[in-house]
Structure formats: structure tokens, C-alpha cells
Write an enzyme that holds these catalytic residues in place. Sequence first.
Site, PDB file in Angstrom:
ATOM      1  N   ASP A 170     -45.002 -56.203 -70.738  1.00 20.16           N
ATOM      2  CA  ASP A 170     -44.242 -55.835 -69.549  1.00 20.16           C
ATOM      3  C   ASP A 170     -45.088 -56.052 -68.294  1.00 20.16           C
ATOM      4  O   ASP A 170     -46.321 -55.989 -68.354  1.00 20.16           O
ATOM      5  CB  ASP A 170     -43.822 -54.364 -69.611  1.00 20.16           C
ATOM      6  N   TYR A 222     -52.604 -50.573 -78.907  1.00 15.98           N
ATOM      7  CA  TYR A 222     -52.365 -50.206 -77.515  1.00 15.98           C
ATOM      8  C   TYR A 222     -53.086 -48.908 -77.172  1.00 15.98           C
ATOM      9  O   TYR A 222     -53.297 -48.047 -78.033  1.00 15.98           O
ATOM     10  CB  TYR A 222     -50.871 -49.969 -77.258  1.00 15.98           C
ATOM     11  N   ARG A 252     -43.229 -47.519 -74.851  1.00 15.26           N
ATOM     12  CA  ARG A 252     -42.400 -46.731 -73.935  1.00 15.26           C
ATOM     13  C   ARG A 252     -41.473 -45.787 -74.699  1.00 15.26           C
ATOM     14  O   ARG A 252     -41.201 -44.665 -74.257  1.00 15.26           O
ATOM     15  CB  ARG A 252     -41.595 -47.659 -73.027  1.00 15.26           C
ATOM     16  N   ASP A 256     -41.320 -45.907 -68.049  1.00 23.86           N
ATOM     17  CA  ASP A 256     -42.585 -46.348 -67.474  1.00 23.86           C
ATOM     18  C   ASP A 256     -42.537 -46.109 -65.971  1.00 23.86           C
ATOM     19  O   ASP A 256     -41.561 -45.553 -65.451  1.00 23.86           O
ATOM     20  CB  ASP A 256     -42.889 -47.815 -67.814  1.00 23.86           C
TER      21      ASP A 256
END
Length: 238
Positions: free
Chosen positions: A46, A74, A180, A88
Site C-alpha cells: 500500500d 511485517y 490492516r 490505516d
Amino acid sequence: MEQPSKPELHGVIVIDKPLGPTSMSMVNLIRRKCMKVKTGHAGTLDPLATGVLVLGVGKMTKRLGQMMETNKRYKTVIDLSATTAGHDAESPREEVQVDQVPTSSEVEDAVQSFAGEIMQAPPIFSAVKINGHRAYAIARKGKDVKLEPRKVTVYSIEMVSYSWPFVTIDIKCAKGFYVRSLARDLGKKLKVGGYCTEIRRTEVGRFTLEIAKQLESLPEFLTQEDLISPAQVSELLA
């Protein structure tokens, strides 16, 4: 600098994508630096996510699908005091009334509950297709989007730190996991808010931040020496 003739380039380059640009803009940048040699990426990040973005050049674009199937890692920071539509920092914050701040042990227990095979619904602002249309395109028109949960695998998940309202989490997962969505679901489990203020991808298979290049360090035009060779790629995918 005089523009060189179109080279024969085949390999992979790993970049540390900065905050802001889209993954496709990074593909276009590398394609220009490779004199328009075919280029693609092995999994979208993203715009507000940073970290490992693997790009295949030349014949290595044929192996991007194999790279996409590798495990990912991550590190994310989640704000538990508010929510956003996209989970987010791109969407406006909506403060959540929290009657009792969760303790560190409560947060850690909740985080650990996401280990293993779990059911997870993608965010409505995602590239998942609904009747041929991207979910984010439907959501941005103000229409209702319902995405069914799907099975995803989390190999390991660890609470790195917690100081209300921020919790930092390290996740190693299979393809298809949405960080997310983790923020959204963690908040629901704790009966608080939950959205990602930071998302950083640290690994795509054996392609890691340690071998990622900073954009500012790249030359105007890339040569074969700037790429991970096809033979090295095969070793990393073995």
C-alpha cells in the site's frame, strides 16, 4: 548523461519502498532505469506501507508468481484508541470511547489468538474483486462492500511493545494475510479501536531488508551488476 541503448537485463532488484509511492510507480521507476525492459513486482505494498518490494526484470518477470507465493513478514504499529474506514492512516480517524484500557497481558493474549490458521475478511479498501470490480473502487463510491472471511495462515505473531494506545506487532504469515485487517480484528477482540499507523514489510521469502536498496542510492540507469542474477534468484527461491 547520454541515454544508453536498450540493454539485455534479467534479474531481480529489491527496494525499500518509502512512504507514499504506489507499488506500480516503483515498477515504472525501475522500468525507466532499465531502459523500458519489462518489469513487474511480486506483491503490492500500500502507498502508506514501507519496506521490501521485490521487482523482477526481463525474464525474471516470469518468476514473479513464484515469489508472490512465498511467506511474508511485517512489523506494524496499531493505534487502539481509534478506527478508520481503511484501517490505516489514509482515512480520517474516528475516536473510540474506551471505558477500560486493556492491560499488557490482555493485549498480548489477544495478539497471540491470531496465530495459526484463522478466518480473516479483507479490508473493504482492498484489491479483492467483487463481480469483476475492485472492492476499493466500490467502497470509494460510498456503496456497501461485504467481503467474506477467508482462511489465512499466521506462522508467528509477537507483541514487540505496548504503551497505550500503541501496540507494535511482528507477524510472519502466508500469502493473503492483511495487516490492516489484523488491526481491525484486534480492536474488536479487545473492545477498543484499531488501525495501522505504520506498516513495514521486512521479508518476502528470503528477500529481506538487508539486501534492499534505497531509492536515492540507485544510479540513473541500472546494469546487470545492479540486479540479483537469475542463478541467485533460483537459490533464494529454493
